[in-house]
Each structure stands twice: as C-alpha cells, then as structure tokens.
Design an enzyme around this catalytic site. Structure first.
Site, mmCIF file in Angstrom:
data_model
loop_
_atom_site.group_PDB
_atom_site.id
_atom_site.type_symbol
_atom_site.label_atom_id
_atom_site.label_comp_id
_atom_site.label_asym_id
_atom_site.label_seq_id
_atom_site.Cartn_x
_atom_site.Cartn_y
_atom_site.Cartn_z
ATOM 1 N N ASP A 106 46.743 53.322 81.020
ATOM 2 C CA ASP A 106 46.714 51.868 80.608
ATOM 3 C C ASP A 106 45.561 51.437 81.497
ATOM 4 O O ASP A 106 45.608 50.953 82.737
ATOM 5 C CB ASP A 106 48.042 51.421 80.592
ATOM 6 C CG ASP A 106 47.904 50.185 81.246
ATOM 7 O OD1 ASP A 106 47.454 49.026 80.408
ATOM 8 O OD2 ASP A 106 49.132 49.616 81.754
ATOM 9 N N GLU A 164 100.237 53.312 72.555
ATOM 10 C CA GLU A 164 100.174 52.433 73.061
ATOM 11 C C GLU A 164 101.150 51.920 74.094
ATOM 12 O O GLU A 164 101.873 51.080 74.056
ATOM 13 C CB GLU A 164 100.715 51.004 72.280
ATOM 14 C CG GLU A 164 99.859 51.404 70.540
ATOM 15 C CD GLU A 164 98.334 50.865 71.158
ATOM 16 O OE1 GLU A 164 97.581 49.975 72.480
ATOM 17 O OE2 GLU A 164 97.563 50.641 70.521
ATOM 18 N N GLU A 172 44.903 53.208 75.695
ATOM 19 C CA GLU A 172 45.283 51.442 75.204
ATOM 20 C C GLU A 172 43.613 50.283 75.145
ATOM 21 O O GLU A 172 43.391 50.290 75.885
ATOM 22 C CB GLU A 172 46.549 51.113 76.264
ATOM 23 C CG GLU A 172 47.254 49.051 75.684
ATOM 24 C CD GLU A 172 48.134 48.849 77.331
ATOM 25 O OE1 GLU A 172 48.275 48.046 77.268
ATOM 26 O OE2 GLU A 172 49.258 49.842 77.120
ATOM 27 N N ASP A 187 51.762 49.604 86.392
ATOM 28 C CA ASP A 187 50.775 50.374 86.066
ATOM 29 C C ASP A 187 50.597 51.444 85.506
ATOM 30 O O ASP A 187 50.917 52.654 85.165
ATOM 31 C CB ASP A 187 49.469 49.783 86.547
ATOM 32 C CG ASP A 187 49.159 48.618 86.802
ATOM 33 O OD1 ASP A 187 49.870 48.055 85.939
ATOM 34 O OD2 ASP A 187 48.989 48.014 88.111
#
Length: 660
Positions: free
Chosen positions: A452, A299, A523, A637
């Site tokens: 897609d 610490e 899709e 895309d």
C-alpha cells in the site's frame, strides 16, 4: 404373510446391507510376548501395549490413540473408513529391534484384558453406548446435523446418568463419551458442568428445541433399565404431541412391549420397566409423587408459577436432573425469570444467541445492525436474517426482533471493541516457529505480499504499508511487516519503496527456503504509473531469487495488463474477513517475522496490535461499515496491508497473477 410391496422393500434393504462394506480396524488384545527390561515397580499392564513402562501413562497422544481405536464391542468402537497402516519408516525401525519372549506375564496381561472386557459388558456401559449408538443411527437416517446446543443437551443427559448410576466407572465411560463427541481437549472444569443437577437453555425460535427431545426420551427408555423420564410443557397440546411422537418412535425402534396409558409410555422388559411421563403446567400436581431421573421442562419461561414450585422440588432428589429449555427472554418480566440463574455460583445458564454479549450494545444503539460484528457465532442455514426481516418484525411489535428472534437478553452491556480480548492475547502470545523443519513440511509454498504505497513525507499522515502472508492449512501466518516513510519526495521515491519491499521478501525467502512462489499486489489507486515502476524495481532486486515472482495484473485504459491492483469495494469485505478469522484464532504470526523499518526496540506484532485495536464500526442508514482509524500514536498503513494480504491469500484468482 407379507404383501408384495413389503417383501420387495425388505429384500432391497437386505441386499443393500450385504453390499455395504465399511473399512474398520481396532487394536488387538493378543498378548505381546515381549520382555520389558526395567524394574518391576515401574511396570504397568496396558490392555493394548502389554507390560510397558509406567511413563506411558503420561503420554496424552498415546492415550488418545488407544481410546480412539479400542475395541468397545459395539458399532461405535471405530470411526468409519479409518484403516490402520504402518509407515515404511516405522516398519524399518521395528525390524532393527530384537524382542525377547516373556511368557511369565501372560496371565497378568490376560487378567487386565478380561477386566476391561467385563467393564465393556457391564450393564451401565452398554446402556450408555447403546443410547449413543441408537441416537447416531437415527440422526443418520434423518440426514440432519445437530445444533451445538442440541449436542450440549445430549451431553448433559448422558453424563449425569453415568455419574449417578455408575459413579465408580464414571471417569472411564466419560473418556469414551468425550471421544465420540470429539471434545477430548476441553477443560475438565468445563466438563464437570454436565454433572450439575440442573441446567438452563435459552434458545432462539425455530431451532429444534422440542424436536431433539423426542429421540432423547425414546432412546433413554429403550436402553436404560428402570429409568423414569419426565416431560413438562407449557401447553397441554404440546405435551400430547410430543407423547404421540415418542410413542410412534418407540413402537418403531423398541423390540420390547410398549404401553401408553394415562399419559405414561412404558417399556416393559422381563425384569425391568422404563417409563416416560408427559404433563402440562395446567395440571400443577401431575408430577408430584414421581421419582424422575431426568426431568425435561419445555418452554420453561412460560410455565405457570404454581407448577414451577412442583418442578423445583425435584432438586432435592440426588439422582434427578432438571433441564429447562425455553425460548429467549421476552419484554415482560413474567416470562424472563430464567435469566436470574445467571447469578448462581454454578454455571447452569446457556444462552444461545446470534449476538455475543460483547457486542450486544450495538443492537440497542444502532438499529441497522442485524449480525454480530465478530462473526464467531453459528447460524443454521435454515435461518434467514436481514434488515427487512428486522424492520418487519419491529413493525408488528417494538423490539420484537431483538427479544424474540435474535435471542438476546434484557441485560445491558457496555460497549467493547470488535476484536475480543482472548483473540488479541492469543495472537500476541502464540507464535509459530516457521524455521522449524517439521512445521515447514505443512506450510504453503506461496507467499502473498500486499503493498500500500504512500507518496508523502508527513509521518502524521500515512506511510507505505507492506505485509507478507502465507497459509498453514486453514490458518494464516504473517511472515513480514514493513511501515516505510519516505525521507524526501524525490524522483527515486518508487525505487525506495520497491527496495523496501524487495528487502522484506528477500529476508523471508532466505530463512524460509520452502517458498517457491511469491505473488505481489501493489495498490495503484494513488498512482498507477508509480505502482508499475515499483513492480519493476522489486523484480530487479529479486532477479537472483530462485522463487517465481508474479504480480497482480489489471487492465489499464488502453487495455494493456499492468502490474497494479485497484482497491474498490474490496476493503469492507477484507476487514470483515479479517475480523472473522482473527476472532476465530486463525491468524498467527511467525516468531521469525521480518521487519526492517519498525524500530529494533519495538516488537513488530505489538506494533501491529496497536493498529488492530483501532478497528471500529461506522453505522450508516444502509449498512454497517468498518474502519481502521488513525491515532496520534499509530497509523493504519501496516494493518491495511496485513488485512488485504490475508484477504487475497488464496488460490481463487491465480490467473490474474503473471510474471513481468
């Protein structure tokens, strides 16, 4: 005399140890009586190979193998359950070679082996190996795994001691240490930081900073003779607690006399003494006049300034190393001084955080963010972070979540993209030659294709994205990309899209004959009927292919399975999965990538990178979202197709793929 309970425990442990059988194997040092037909000036004496050509010195894989299976004379010589066997091809090849005996060089070889064994029996080597052996055994008994920063701390300790106590043999012992920690491929300049005289660790709360120091101190004074270890804490009760833990572990592990007197634990041997001194910063002069080899400051951010001057004074000692370990910076300047060492010419600052510096900006500007968007950083299983914890912590004290829990610094950073520059450069530069016969043996035989479709002729809007992805162990390889635009909105639009997909699949299979299965996801959010027509068009064009062609099936409104996929909430998870794998350098491209629609003068990977760099974050009041925004230069895309193909490139939903 032993009580009945103790006697039964000892008996059971002895029986268990007798039953334990570990398959081990190391390389032999028996002289290979074989003549080497080459000029003597090119000959070297290798402890495992005998008299061989000097070119063997430059074979890194051979050197790594010999280091791994070398007999070091201890329990760390081998990795458990690794038995050396000869392949049939190697045995057949060796049987065709005629060897001529060469007894003249036996003495020369045995001298080399004896020198190597003398090195392994050297006190400094046995001390270092004994320390690592005890540490490994203790960790196995605790059934825990070390955090990366804890391994780093151990490396700093052992490498510095080896460098200062055995400078002439440092390189050899360091190679031994690298093998144990599995860091053989790390840059040498990075490894040299372990020899620095000081290092700083800034670690989040509850990560075992003090816990790891107890075994380090114990096994240092157990194995190293005439070593002095110092431990300084910010509070006296912390120092006393660590001292008690070390004393208990010492009396359990060390067979020598262990003495605890005046906050000093000593291990007394016949001709040497090792000790560990424990102090707190409230006694500012308690460590003055000492001669430490390792000084651990726990610490450190909360150490009193007066005591810090006494600690810094040990930098002048050539054989002393100071290791500062502390919680991360808080909001007050008085407890954040360790961050200043970032400006030093040597790399001594190690900041352990849940957030990398490239994305630290988002935690100041966007209050809902709780994890790093690049998903590269390690978080232990016993640490729980969520939005409720963040709100609760900040309700107690403003910015306490960032400053105390996350382990971030007070330094401000400029906004950077989610994907790192190093991962982008590696994806662009390192591409696998997937037509290589040797590589094809390790490539998965299933190709995943995501489609897609877009039914528009507006090039500024969107086009059809197609991607073909396969697996290579835990990596993903992009085999094909298409970005297809319709010339006109005619009745044959579905046929044109299906033809484009089929041509890409056909090209991939043609040059990669190892593919036996093609799984296609189409899709169907735009038009389910059109997706079904595209699927049957693909099947018609690939009817002559030897590969099994399967399509992802979804139930329609009438309860019939149809070859289309409905994209719902998968996209966000898919983008996060892609970002994680991409930043981990687990996504690669094939050198022989197939693309019929991207211009010939445009590299398909560079075309994809233009879209990858457009991935951005959208932060709402409830969560962090990701988007692949469109620009005037490129649409998203093809990237969406690649992201979804990688996301579904697994064997988790095999039952949903069926032939049509």
């Amino acid at each position: 005399m032993l009580c009945k309970r103790t006697l039964s425990e000892i008996s059971s442990l002895y029986t268990a140890s007798k039953k334990k059988k570990t398959v081990i194997d190391t390389l032999s040092y028996t002289y290979p009586d074989v003549l080497l037909s080459c000029n003597e000036r090119y000959q070297i004496t290798h402890p495992e190979l005998g008299i061989v050509h000097a070119s063997n010195l430059y074979c890194s894989s051979l050197e790594s193998f010999c280091l791994q299976y070398r007999d070091y004379g201890n329990d760390l010589s081998i990795r458990s359950c690794e038995k050396l066997v000869f392949s049939d091809a190697l045995i057949t090849g060796l049987s065709r070679i005629k060897f001529t005996p060469w007894p003249e060089c036996r003495t020369r070889y045995e001298t080399t082996v004896s020198e190597l064994r003398r090195l392994h029996d050297m006190d400094n080597f046995t001390e270092a190996s004994g320390f690592l052996e005890d540490l490994k055994r203790w960790l196995c008994s605790q059934n825990v795994f070390l955090e990366p920063f804890q391994k780093n701390c151990i490396l700093h300790v052992i490498c510095f001691l080896v460098a200062t106590r055995t400078p002439h043999h440092y390189h050899y012992i360091f190679e031994y240490i690298k093998r144990l920690f599995n860091i053989e491929n790390i840059n040498t300049s990075v490894l040299d930081t372990f020899k620095h005289k000081t290092t700083v660790f800034l670690v989040p709360r509850r990560h075992g900073k003090t816990w790891i120091l107890t075994p380090i101190i114990t096994f240092l004074i157990k194995n190293f003779s005439n070593i002095s270890v110092g431990y300084v804490a910010h509070q006296k009760h912390v120092s006393q607690h660590v001292m008690k833990e070390v004393e208990i572990l010492c009396r359990r592990e060390i067979p020598y006399v262990v003495e605890n007197k005046d906050n000093v634990i000593s291990v007394i041997r016949t001709n040497s003494r090792s000790c560990a001194l424990f102090a707190s910063c409230f006694n500012t002069n308690s460590i003055r006049g000492q001669s430490f080899n390792i000084l651990l400051v726990d610490e450190s951010n909360f150490i009193k300034k007066e005591a810090l001057h006494a600690i810094i004074g040990f930098l002048a000692q050539s054989t002393a190393k100071i290791i500062f370990i502390s919680s991360c910076n808080t909001s007050t300047q008085s407890t954040s001084f360790l961050a200043h060492v970032k400006k030093t010419p040597t790399q001594i600052l190690n900041v352990i955080s849940y957030v990398c510096e490239e994305h630290l900006y988002s935690f100041g500007e966007r209050s809902e963010a709780i994890t790093c968007p690049c998903y590269r950083l390690h978080k232990p299983t016993f640490i729980s972070l969520n939005l409720n914890i963040k709100k609760t912590a900040n309700a107690f004290l403003k910015d306490s979540f960032n400053e105390e829990i996350l382990g971030t610094t007070n330094t401000s950073f400029l906004a950077n993209p989610i994907l790192t520059d190093s991962s982008v450069n590696e994806f662009d530069m390192i591409r696998y030659s997937t037509v290589n016969k040797q590589l094809q043996e390790h490539l998965a035989d299933t190709l995943f294709v995501y489609v897609d479709p877009a039914f528009t002729t507006n090039r500024r809007a969107s086009g059809t994205g197609v991607a073909g992805v396969g697996r290579y162990n835990n990596q993903f390889i992009v085999y094909g990309i298409e970005h297809f635009y319709l010339k006109s909105l005619a009745d044959t639009s579905e046929d044109s899209i299906g033809e484009c997909v089929a041509f890409m699949i056909s090209g991939i299979i043609k040059i990669h004959p190892f593919f036996t299965m093609v799984r296609v996801l189409i899709e169907g959010n735009s038009s389910q009927a059109a997706s079904v027509k595209i699927a049957y068009c693909i099947k018609a064009h690939l009817s002559d292919s030897a590969c099994i062609l399967q399509f992802y099936q979804t139930l329609d409104q009438n309860g019939f399975e149809q070859p289309f996929f409905l994209l719902k909430k998968n996209k966000r998870a898919a983008v996060e999965h892609f970002v994680s794998k991409f930043n981990s350098n687990l996504i690669k491209a094939s050198q022989e990538i197939i693309s019929h629609t991207i211009k010939l003068n445009f590299d398909p990977i560079e075309y994809l990178l233009l879209q990858i760099k457009n991935i951005s974050q959208i932060v709402t009041t409830e969560s962090v979202e990701y988007t692949t925004r469109k620009t005037k230069d490129s649409s998203d895309d093809a990237l969406v197709a690649v992201i979804m193909a990688i996301y579904f490139c697994n064997d988790q939903e095999v039952a949903l793929y069926k032939c049509i």
